[in-house]
Design an enzyme around this catalytic site. Structure first.
Site, PDB file in Angstrom:
ATOM      1  CB  ALA A  14      -0.922  -0.023   1.218  1.00  0.00           C
ATOM      2  NE  ARG A  25      -1.061  10.873  -9.047  1.00  0.00           N
ATOM      3  CZ  ARG A  25      -1.190   9.809  -8.271  1.00  0.00           C
ATOM      4  NH1 ARG A  25      -1.416   8.631  -8.795  1.00  0.00           N
ATOM      5  NH2 ARG A  25      -1.091   9.903  -6.954  1.00  0.00           N
ATOM      6  CB  SER A  42      -0.085  -3.069  -5.872  1.00  0.00           C
ATOM      7  OG  SER A  42      -0.947  -1.977  -5.884  1.00  0.00           O
ATOM      8  CB  CYS A  46      -8.309  -4.774   3.907  1.00  0.00           C
ATOM      9  SG  CYS A  46      -6.997  -3.561   4.091  1.00  0.00           S
ATOM     10  NE  ARG A  74      -0.932   3.284 -11.210  1.00  0.00           N
ATOM     11  CZ  ARG A  74      -1.599   3.099 -10.098  1.00  0.00           C
ATOM     12  NH1 ARG A  74      -0.977   3.173  -8.944  1.00  0.00           N
ATOM     13  NH2 ARG A  74      -2.895   2.855 -10.110  1.00  0.00           N
ATOM     14  CE1 TYR A 430     -35.756  11.029   8.345  1.00  0.00           C
ATOM     15  CE2 TYR A 430     -36.851  13.032   7.566  1.00  0.00           C
ATOM     16  CZ  TYR A 430     -36.925  11.729   8.041  1.00  0.00           C
ATOM     17  OH  TYR A 430     -38.128  11.122   8.198  1.00  0.00           O
TER      18      TYR A 430
END
Ligand SMILES: Cc1cc2nc3c(=O)[nH]c(=O)nc-3n(C[C@H](O)[C@H](O)[C@H](O)COP(=O)(O)OP(=O)(O)OC[C@H]3O[C@@H](n4cnc5c(N)ncnc54)[C@H](O)[C@@H]3O)c2cc1C
Length: 456
Positions: A14, A25, A42, A46, A74, A430
């Site tokens: 992670a 980037r 990667s 979880c 990437r 609501y």
């Protein structure tokens, strides 16, 4: 002309892949190399409990990137099965071993991100090396447990540790049809969470046939033909075919220590708000690093994927030349225990006590939907509030619906250091299928406010 600037990232899950991706980037001209000792990169650890339970069928869906897609999409060069074993900080080189051929390789860097993660704690107990005693941390661990449960069809499992991983795995293994026993040395599951919340969780475990033994300390393991068949505790012996050790995570700081990097909270790598370590041009992120707790303003070690991703991003941005800041965390977490959602943010009562706050706790029971609308579920909410100021210090919730996302509102309230008076006046959305007109968040705030005014 000087060559391209080089970023080396150690660890490819992670934090590491987030750091590598954000640096590329921002600075596409930067040469970014990731070293990962495992085969996989990667992935979402979880999701492993849901893969083991068969709810997630395809292990590939846990993989966000492969080395090939990381390079193609990437521009990140990923070297799997490469273990970094030292860093020459004077010559700015990482020394790694290619685990396929035992050859040493050197990776020069201008900036280095340590994203070496956490390691499952394995208590040094007699018999702990017996076969069929597992930990769950990596994708490989998940595959090993799935393989064992598929092939050997064990009937009984003992889970040592009633934290969130122990809870998620008890559901996972029950869904596979195993008889599950959880052994917990504290007087409750889920660490320091408050009694009113835990009562609901423990009731659910009993309903689902999970045998829970609290205040029970494991003393060792016994086996037959090299495989575990008994767990020995201070409260008796438990027969089993399978043991899962889920007693916590510690930061993996071996490399950092070799570099003379300072350690901080619970032995995690000490970092500033830019995630810089004390060694120039070296950053740390994720489960190997500490964070600032924004309620207590103290450094803490709370290893979670959500933090690892964010810290990784910030470390990568800074390595690429930005002045990015990781402000900190408020200790938000959510877990699923069968059909219960259990969530927390900020401090629990026990934690507030330990931190020396003059505080009180207040619990209410609300409803996930309008009472008139069918199929609503009870939601129990506990607030921990500072006396005098009325500042919200923490919140916990449990219920079958509408908990996981409600807690986020309270996490935001903690970021803003809101009082319960301010929480009580929030303009929350609501409509009958989603909430009662007085949302459980607002009811809990009003009740806490009343207690505050009455000098609770
Ligand atoms: C069963 C389970 C359920 C979870 N559920 C949740 C959840 O619901 N929500 C949540 O927020 N978090 C959850 N987590 C926690 C989350 O998975 C971790 O916080 C996250 O994976 C941390 O990412 P990381 O990159 O910091 O570290 P890691 O995932 O530990 O990755 C570190 C990597 O570094 C590599 N490495 C270490 N040393 C070296 C070296 N010297 N050379 C090369 N490579 C090295 C390791 O092989 C490893 O692959 C869960 C974890 C588990 C195990």
């Amino acid at each position: 002309m000087a060559g391209k600037e080089r970023l080396v990232v150690i660890g490819g899950v992670a934090a590491g892949m987030s750091a590598a991706s954000s640096a590329r980037r921002l600075r596409p001209e930067m040469e970014v190399t990731v070293l990962e000792k495992d085969k996989y990169i990667s992935y979402g650890a979880c999701s492993l409990p849901y893969y083991i339970s068969d709810e997630i069928k395809d292990i590939k869906s846990l993989l966000a990137l492969t080395p090939e897609s990381a390079e193609k999409e990437r521009g990140i060069k990923v070297n799997t099965r490469h273990e970094a074993f030292s860093v020459d900080k004077n010559n700015k080189e990482v020394v790694a071993k290619d685990l396929e051929n035992e050859k040493e390789a050197r990776f020069p860097y201008d900036k280095l991100v340590l994203a070496t993660g956490g390691l499952p704690i394995v208590p040094k107990l007699p018999g702990v090396d017996l076969k069929n005693i597992f930990t769950i941390r990596t994708l490989g661990d998940g595959l090993a447990i799935k393989g064992y449960t598929d092939e050997e069809q064990p009937e009984r499992a003992v889970i040592v540790g009633g934290g969130y991983i122990g809870m998620e795995m008890s559901e996972s293994l029950r869904k596979r049809g195993l008889k599950v026993t959880v052994l917990e040395k504290m007087d409750r599951v889920l660490g320091t969470m408050d009694e009113e919340i835990i009562k609901v969780v423990e009731g659910k475990l009993a309903d689902e046939g999970v045998k829970l033994y609290k205040e029970t300390t494991v003393e060792g393991f016994e086996g037959k033909a090299g495989a575990v068949d008994k767990v020995v505790t201070d409260g008796g012996t438990f027969g089993t075919d399978f043991v899962l050790l889920a007693v916590g995570v510690r930061p993996n700081t071996l490399l950092a220590q070799g570099l003379g990097i300072e350690l901080g909270a619970r032995g995690a790598i000490a970092v500033d708000e830019h995630l810089c370590t004390n060694v120039p041009d070296i950053y740390a992120a994720g489960d190997c690093a500490e964070s600032l707790h924004l309620v207590t303003c103290k450094k803490v070690y709370i290893p979670l994927g959500t933090t690892a991703n964010k810290q990784g991003r910030v470390a990568g941005e800074n390595a690429a030349g930005l002045e990015s800041v990781f402000e900190g965390i408020v200790g938000s977490a959510v877990t699923k225990v069968f059909d219960l959602e259990v969530a927390r943010t900020g401090l629990t009562t026990l934690e507030a006590e330990k931190e020396g706050y003059d505080h009180f706790s207040s619990t209410i029971q609300g409803w996930s939907r309008s009472r008139a609308y069918p199929a609503g579920k009870p939601v129990t909410v506990t607030y921990v509030v500072e006396r005098g100021s009325g500042r919200l210090l923490g919140a916990q919730m449990v219920g079958e619906e509408g908990v996981a996302h409600r807690i986020d509102t309270l996490a935001a309230a903690l970021y803003s250091r809101m009082t319960v008076d301010e929480v009580a006046r929030l303009d929350l959305a609501y409509a009958p299928p989603f909430a009662s007109v007085w949302d459980p968040i607002l009811i809990a705030a009003n009740v806490a406010l009343k207690k505050l005014k009455n000098g609770s």
